[in-house]
Design an enzyme around this catalytic site. Structure first.
Site, PDB file in Angstrom:
ATOM      1  N   ARG A 121     -11.538  -9.323  -1.191  1.00 53.57           N
ATOM      2  CA  ARG A 121     -10.717 -10.309  -0.485  1.00 53.57           C
ATOM      3  C   ARG A 121      -9.543  -9.688   0.268  1.00 53.57           C
ATOM      4  O   ARG A 121      -8.876 -10.365   1.048  1.00 53.57           O
ATOM      5  CB  ARG A 121     -10.220 -11.362  -1.482  1.00 53.57           C
ATOM      6  CG  ARG A 121     -11.375 -12.044  -2.196  1.00 53.57           C
ATOM      7  CD  ARG A 121     -10.935 -12.922  -3.333  1.00 53.57           C
ATOM      8  NE  ARG A 121     -10.445 -14.210  -2.873  1.00 53.57           N
ATOM      9  CZ  ARG A 121      -9.964 -15.138  -3.695  1.00 53.57           C
ATOM     10  NH1 ARG A 121      -9.888 -14.902  -4.980  1.00 53.57           N
ATOM     11  NH2 ARG A 121      -9.551 -16.289  -3.223  1.00 53.57           N
ATOM     12  N   GLN A 127     -12.367 -12.052   5.482  1.00 53.88           N
ATOM     13  CA  GLN A 127     -11.702 -13.317   5.185  1.00 53.88           C
ATOM     14  C   GLN A 127     -12.550 -14.536   5.518  1.00 53.88           C
ATOM     15  O   GLN A 127     -12.522 -15.542   4.813  1.00 53.88           O
ATOM     16  CB  GLN A 127     -10.363 -13.378   5.918  1.00 53.88           C
ATOM     17  CG  GLN A 127      -9.336 -12.405   5.355  1.00 53.88           C
ATOM     18  CD  GLN A 127      -8.017 -12.444   6.101  1.00 53.88           C
ATOM     19  OE1 GLN A 127      -7.848 -13.189   7.058  1.00 53.88           O
ATOM     20  NE2 GLN A 127      -7.070 -11.618   5.672  1.00 53.88           N
ATOM     21  N   ASP A 130     -15.058 -15.589   2.637  1.00 56.29           N
ATOM     22  CA  ASP A 130     -14.473 -15.748   1.306  1.00 56.29           C
ATOM     23  C   ASP A 130     -14.820 -17.112   0.698  1.00 56.29           C
ATOM     24  O   ASP A 130     -14.112 -18.104   0.894  1.00 56.29           O
ATOM     25  CB  ASP A 130     -12.955 -15.570   1.393  1.00 56.29           C
ATOM     26  CG  ASP A 130     -12.284 -15.519   0.033  1.00 56.29           C
ATOM     27  OD1 ASP A 130     -12.965 -15.771  -0.980  1.00 56.29           O
ATOM     28  OD2 ASP A 130     -11.074 -15.240  -0.011  1.00 56.29           O
ATOM     29  N   SER A 133     -12.154 -18.701  -1.842  1.00 57.36           N
ATOM     30  CA  SER A 133     -11.014 -19.374  -1.218  1.00 57.36           C
ATOM     31  C   SER A 133     -11.420 -20.703  -0.591  1.00 57.36           C
ATOM     32  O   SER A 133     -10.722 -21.706  -0.735  1.00 57.36           O
ATOM     33  CB  SER A 133     -10.373 -18.468  -0.159  1.00 57.36           C
ATOM     34  OG  SER A 133      -9.732 -17.367  -0.766  1.00 57.36           O
ATOM     35  N   TYR A 232      -2.191  -9.384 -11.127  1.00 59.99           N
ATOM     36  CA  TYR A 232      -3.515  -9.487 -11.731  1.00 59.99           C
ATOM     37  C   TYR A 232      -3.769  -8.369 -12.734  1.00 59.99           C
ATOM     38  O   TYR A 232      -4.411  -8.574 -13.750  1.00 59.99           O
ATOM     39  CB  TYR A 232      -4.592  -9.474 -10.642  1.00 59.99           C
ATOM     40  CG  TYR A 232      -4.527 -10.683  -9.755  1.00 59.99           C
ATOM     41  CD1 TYR A 232      -4.868 -11.934 -10.252  1.00 59.99           C
ATOM     42  CD2 TYR A 232      -4.112 -10.580  -8.433  1.00 59.99           C
ATOM     43  CE1 TYR A 232      -4.821 -13.066  -9.446  1.00 59.99           C
ATOM     44  CE2 TYR A 232      -4.056 -11.714  -7.621  1.00 59.99           C
ATOM     45  CZ  TYR A 232      -4.410 -12.941  -8.125  1.00 59.99           C
ATOM     46  OH  TYR A 232      -4.346 -14.044  -7.327  1.00 59.99           O
TER      47      TYR A 232
END
Length: 383
Positions: A121, A127, A130, A133, A232
């Site tokens: 990502r 993008q 994705d 998302s 993360y």
């Protein structure tokens, strides 16, 4: 060269992998498209719309697989469909790769399988592919509407002759794509919104949408580590975990609506709301657990069921929210797939009459990342 579109299990999935508009785009690229009859019905795309876009209609899933070089799907193929694959075919979909029990079968069949969830990502050219998302954005929006439907009071503040109606207090746990959209939607409906996330950098995003950040004090060293890893990969200290639990516990005790969004690919969802906290919440308050399908963020949540606790708190196990917005979810998902499929096409070069050809390149940063099986091998590293 044909791209096949198979029907999902209609009892649990209403989306379709390729829409009629996507068929038109694929045909412009030089593909033929064959669609299983009824594949788009639950998303309000009738067979006639696919035919008008230039697709052929097949009567069965097996017929689609037999005809197609590339097979598109929303979720993993049923076992009987996997058995119908032949060497060199390509499967593209959201395949839950770290839990998928069919990878050895795919490899044995010689299929190249791309799991769209594994998309890098951070790559700018990725993008528009994705899927996480595109689906999470809609899920965050719909989660708030589900909560509003369950909640016995309105979201905004009302001034009436009979008195003032206070705005709902909404807490969002997990501020990724879904969480941010949930914040924006709840604010548009007039609620007071608070949010929490492990990533300190999420604070600016929360506040930019009008939400209040549930701040947890941390040392300068912890703050720098969390910031540098994006949150993360950061392992918080034991003290930080205790402090965050206390802050979240207090916020949830006063909340009317709680929406949890935290999921980790390949692992069970982290437990964010425990029984002790649920016991402190007000009767009539609502929890929407968006991770119910992967273990649940909320203790006691059950996928696709609504549970009422002894103290009157309603826990909604929202396992597949994008499927509840099937028409729009399918549109976005199909666009993601078309954009990825475009990367598989070999350059035409100077010969305009050259036939359509594929260029599978496991050294490519996108193809290589998404391919879980190729050349009769399972490529996915175990977690």
């Amino acid at each position: 060269m044909k791209i096949g579109v198979i029907s999902a299990n209609i009892t649990s999935e209403s989306r379709v992998a390729i829409t009629p508009d996507a068929v038109k785009k694929l045909r412009k690229l030089g593909f033929e498209v064959v669609v299983q009859s009824g594949a788009g019905q639950a998303a309000y795309y009738a067979d006639e719309l696919y035919q008008a876009a230039g697709a052929d209609i097949a009567s069965s899933r097996t017929e689609v697989i037999t005809q197609s070089k590339i097979i598109t799907t929303v979720n993993d193929l049923p076992a009987e469909a996997t058995e119908s694959l032949s060497y060199g075919q390509i499967v593209i979909g959201m395949l839950d790769p770290y839990r998928n029990t069919q990878l050895d079968t795919y490899a044995a069949k010689g299929a190249t399988v791309f799991a769209m969830e594994l998309l890098p990502r951070t790559l700018s050219r990725a993008q528009n592919m994705d899927v996480l998302s595109s689906q999470a954005n809609l899920a965050g929006y719909k989660a708030v509407l589900l909560a509003a439907n369950e909640y016995s009071r309105p979201f905004p503040m009302f001034m009436t002759s009979a008195g003032t109606v206070k705005p709902a207090k909404v807490v969002i746990l997990g501020v990724g794509v879904a969480g941010l959209q949930a914040i924006a939607t709840a604010k548009r409906l007039g609620a007071v919104v608070e949010a929490s996330d492990l990533r300190p950098t999420a604070r600016e995003q929360v506040e930019s949408l009008g939400g209040k950040w549930l701040d947890v004090p941390m040392s300068a060293e912890e703050a720098e580590t969390a910031k540098s890893t994006g949150g993360y990969a950061w392992t918080p200290s034991e003290q930080y975990v205790k402090d965050q639990a206390a802050v979240v516990d207090k916020a949830l005790s006063n909340a009317d609506i709680v929406i949890t969004t935290a999921q980790i690919p390949g692992r069970n969802a982290p437990r964010l709301v425990h029984g002790a906290t649920l016991a402190k919440m007000k009767a009539g308050s609502i929890l929407i657990d968006m991770a119910a399908g992967t273990g649940g963020n909320v203790e006691g949540s059950v996928p696709n069921e609504t549970i009422t606790t002894d103290n009157g708190v309603r826990i909604v196990g929202a396992a597949n929210i994008p499927s509840q917005l099937a028409a729009q979810s399918s549109d976005l998902y199909a666009n993601n797939l078309v954009n990825f499929i475009t990367t598989l096409i070999a350059p035409a070069g100077d010969d305009a009459s050259a036939s359509l050809a594929l260029n599978l390149d496991m050294e490519d940063e996108i193809q290589g990342a998404l391919a879980v099986t190729h050349d009769s091998q399972v490529r996915l590293a175990k977690r």
